[in-house]
Structures are given as C-alpha cells and as structure tokens.
Scaffold this active site. Structure first.
Site, PDB file in Angstrom:
ATOM      1  CE1 TYR A  44      -3.278  -2.776  -0.220  1.00 12.53           C
ATOM      2  CE2 TYR A  44      -3.791  -2.123   2.042  1.00 12.53           C
ATOM      3  CZ  TYR A  44      -4.066  -3.033   1.061  1.00 12.53           C
ATOM      4  OH  TYR A  44      -4.903  -3.839   1.149  1.00 12.53           O
ATOM      5  CE  LYS A  93       0.171 -17.172  -2.392  1.00 13.61           C
ATOM      6  NZ  LYS A  93      -0.707 -18.426  -2.666  1.00 13.61           N
ATOM      7  CG  ASP A 145      -2.900 -19.828  -0.794  1.00  8.68           C
ATOM      8  OD1 ASP A 145      -2.056 -19.833   0.060  1.00  8.68           O
ATOM      9  OD2 ASP A 145      -2.746 -20.552  -1.906  1.00  8.68           O
ATOM     10  CG  ASP A 152      -7.206  -4.363   3.888  1.00 11.05           C
ATOM     11  OD1 ASP A 152      -8.225  -4.506   4.481  1.00 11.05           O
ATOM     12  OD2 ASP A 152      -7.238  -3.718   2.692  1.00 11.05           O
ATOM     13  CG  ASP A 188     -12.409  -6.732   6.336  1.00 10.94           C
ATOM     14  OD1 ASP A 188     -11.944  -6.150   7.386  1.00 10.94           O
ATOM     15  OD2 ASP A 188     -12.699  -5.784   5.529  1.00 10.94           O
TER      16      ASP A 188
END
Ligand code: NAD
Length: 370
Positions: free
Chosen positions: A142, A193, A226, A250, A254
C-alpha cells in the site's frame, strides 16, 4: 496530574453517537473510581473539513502527537465524496496512522457466547473463538514505490505497485505479535506467500530468525495466506495470534471479523513504536465506518466503540482489571438479551444506542459494587 491524556475524535455520522456512550463510561469511571483522564475533544473527517477546511488540522495532529492515546469514532459520508483526495475524510485516518507511525494493527475476532448464533458459520465452529490478528499497517504494497499507471505504447498501458519490507519493519511488528502471544495461548501463525513472492520468503525468514534469537519459548508456525483464508472458515479455533503483512492482513482480518457476526461488535487498536519514556503512540477505533444509512436515528451499536475503549485501558494504560470489567459488562448485557437492531437474531428486545450505553453502565455498577 493524570498521565492518561486522551484525544477524542468522534468524526462523522454514527461516530458521534457511539463516542457519546464511551464518554458516559469515562465519566462514570472518573466519578466512582476516582480516576482522572485528561480529555481533549476535536473535529475530524468531513465535519472537520466543513468547519476547518481540512479533514484533520495541524493543531489536531499536534494534540494527537502529544497525547497518550487517541480514541477515534468513524469518518466519511456521501457529502464529501467529491472533496479533493488529500482533504477527504479518510485522509485524516491515513495521516494519523502515518504521522504517529502506527505500524501494528490489532484486530481481535472474539465470539461472545451470547452471539455465537450470529456468525455465518455453525455455532460449534465459532463458540469460544478468540483470535488476535496483527497486521503490519504502515508499509508493504500500500506504500511501496514505485507505483502508478503509465503508458507503454499507443495501445498498451501498465500499472505498478511495489511490495517492499525491510528487516526492521518485519521485526518490530513480529515483536508485538510474539509479546502478545505470551499473554494469550503462546502461539503465533505467521502468514505470507513464500511459495511465490520474494517478500513472502523474506518475511518468513525474518520472523524465523527473530523467533530463534528472542522468542523460542513461543510456538511459531508458518502458513501460506491462501491456506490461512481457507483455515479461518474451516477450523478457526486452531489460531491464537495471526501475524501478517498489510495486504494479507487487510483481507484476513475482515474474514475473521465476519466469523463474529456484526460490524457493530468489532474493536481495533493501532500501536506505534515504544518511546524513550516507555509509552507508545496508540489509536483505538471500531472497525465499522460512519454508517450514513442509520446516522442520527439512535440505531447504532456502540459496543465496538466501547470495546475499543476497553482495549485502550488494556494496551495504553495497563488497566487490565478495568478493561476486563468493561468487556464483562458488555457480555452480561448481551446475555440479558438486550440487542441493538444489527445483532438481533431472535426475540430479544431491541434497544437504542443510548439505552445500550446505559445498560453497560448499569452492569459496570453491578460488577464494581458501585
Ligand atoms: P459502514 O461500516 O459505515 O456500514 C456498513 C453497514 O454496517 C451499514 O449498513 C451500517 O448501517 C452497518 N453498521 C456499521 N456500523 C454499525 C454499528 N455500529 N451499528 C449498527 N450497524 C452498523 O461502511 P460503509 O457503509 O461502507 O461506509 C460508510 C462511510 O464510512 C463511507 O464514507 C466509508 O468511507 C466510511 N468508512 C470509514 C471507516 C473509518 O472511519 N474507519 C471505516 C469504514 C468505512
């Protein structure tokens, strides 16, 4: 003199309504427990833009820098959708995070017994769930440079974002995760990852090195992002503390949040570096936004805001007992069947924002014998 300087930033929409309920609790604590908080209240978000010309003024930023903790409501609303980007309500939130260097975002996902039927998962999968997600908040993709959209030829363009982490950035957020795991079930799941990303490999190696040097007494496991997303909805109780970067944090926070039922129940904290005097910058806020659809109607659930205040007591002021008492009061209110509309799932009584705040105070009175 109080050493608990708090900056209150209610913001826009329901931010004001839910913050008012926390202020009632602070008032009650000061009166009955002889505590003293040093409170300043200022404008932020669209309301600040309307009155002060920016979503957060330099003066308010200075107060934020000088205080021990910031309590933030929520900002935003359609009225300010066309305001220039750097003055929009959300820009205030980003400036606070950036200027206070709030690099560690703490997002608890706790399923309270009274609400275990509100989850989208089966009750037995989530009953008793207590996960803490630690998301790196001030670096990663970001913020990485270069970024942007540019033309390659007449017919082709390209877009670039850069995922970048340094050793010290990974170490400082990992320390927060390991230290907090020690106060819980002593387990950290580090998520990246590493199978396809250099930064993932680097994250995994850096966390492993730090663990070996400073935290070998904490259980550490690594998981691909994942797989973590899948495990969160398959068997969430396997997790204690999840440590991850800005982007994966992020998404995963959620997902974890929704295991608990409602946006109106979710608190959060963002912590900065420890200063020379041992304190650290911190901001506490509910996960939800300004909810323009219900603003001004006394329908907002104030519990996420109240539990953000409980996190403030715990992490900024080391007031563990008081923090637990607020959390317990919230649980008891729910066990009595009192509900705002967002968490109603049966025949419980629906009450207003203000009635919910009052009910929490009544429980606090019972719990404290006052
Ligand atoms: P939102 O979180 O404001 O609302 C989403 C839905 O959840 C709405 O239906 C709302 O009524 C409900 N809801 C949220 N909080 C609730 C509560 N405490 N009690 C009962 N119901 C609640 O998200 P949105 O509608 O996508 O965004 C509205 C505005 O808030 C936008 O301007 C957005 O940019 C802003 N926003 C701000 C923050 C923040 O300040 N940290 C976070 C998210 C969104």
């Amino acid at each position: 003199m109080s050493n608990k300087k708090i900056l209150i930033l209610p913001g826009d929409g329901i931010g004001n309504e839910v913050m008012a309920e926390v202020l009632k609790i602070i008032d009650w604590m000061e009166k009955t427990k002889s505590l003293s908080f040093d409170i300043s209240e200022r404008l932020v978000g669209g309301t600040a833009y309307d009155k002060e010309g920016n979503s957060i003024s330099d003066e308010t930023m200075q107060v934020a820098m000088d205080c021990d903790a910031v309590l933030f409501g929520a900002v935003g609303g359609a009225k300010w959708d066309n305001v220039e980007r750097d003055k929009r309500p959300e820009a205030a939130l980003l400036r606070l995070r950036k200027d206070l260097d709030l690099f560690a975002n703490l997002r608890p996902a706790v399923v309270l017994d009274a609400l275990s039927d509100s989850s989208s998962l089966k009750s037995d999968l989530v009953k008793g769930l207590d996960i803490l997600i630690i998301r790196e908040l001030t670096s990663g993709v970001y913020f990485g440079q270069p970024r942007g959209i540019s033309k390659i030829s007449e017919t082709e363009s390209k877009a670039v974002d850069t995922q970048l982490y340094t050793t010290s950035e990974v170490n400082r957020v990992s320390r927060v995760a390991f230290d907090l795991a020690k106060l819980r079930n002593n387990k950290v799941t580090s998520v990246e990852k590493s199978n396809v990303m250099e930064t993932g490999l680097f994250w995994k190696q850096t966390v492993t090195d730090l663990h070996k040097k400073e935290y070998s007494d904490v259980n550490l496991e690594h998981m691909l992002a994942d797989n973590c997303a899948m495990q969160l909805v398959r068997y969430p109780k396997q997790f204690d503390v999840i440590l991850t970067d800005n982007l994966f944090g992020d998404l995963l926070s959620d997902t974890a949040a929704m295991l608990t039922g409602s946006l109106g129940m979710l608190p959060s904290a963002a912590l900065g570096p420890v200063k020379e005097n041992g304190t650290r910058a911190a901001m506490y806020e509910p996960v939800h936004g300004s909810a323009p659809d219900i603003a001004g109607q006394s329908k907002a659930n104030p519990l996420a805001m109240i539990m953000s205040f409980a996190m403030m007591l715990k992490y900024s002021f080391d007031m563990q007992e008081d923090s637990q008492m607020v959390e317990k009061a919230v649980q008891n209110v729910l066990l009595k069947g009192l509900r705002t509309a967002d968490i109603k799932d049966g025949a419980e009584k629906i009450i207003s924002t203000q009635e919910m705040g009052n009910a929490v105070i009544e429980e606090l009175k019972i719990l404290s014998g006052n």
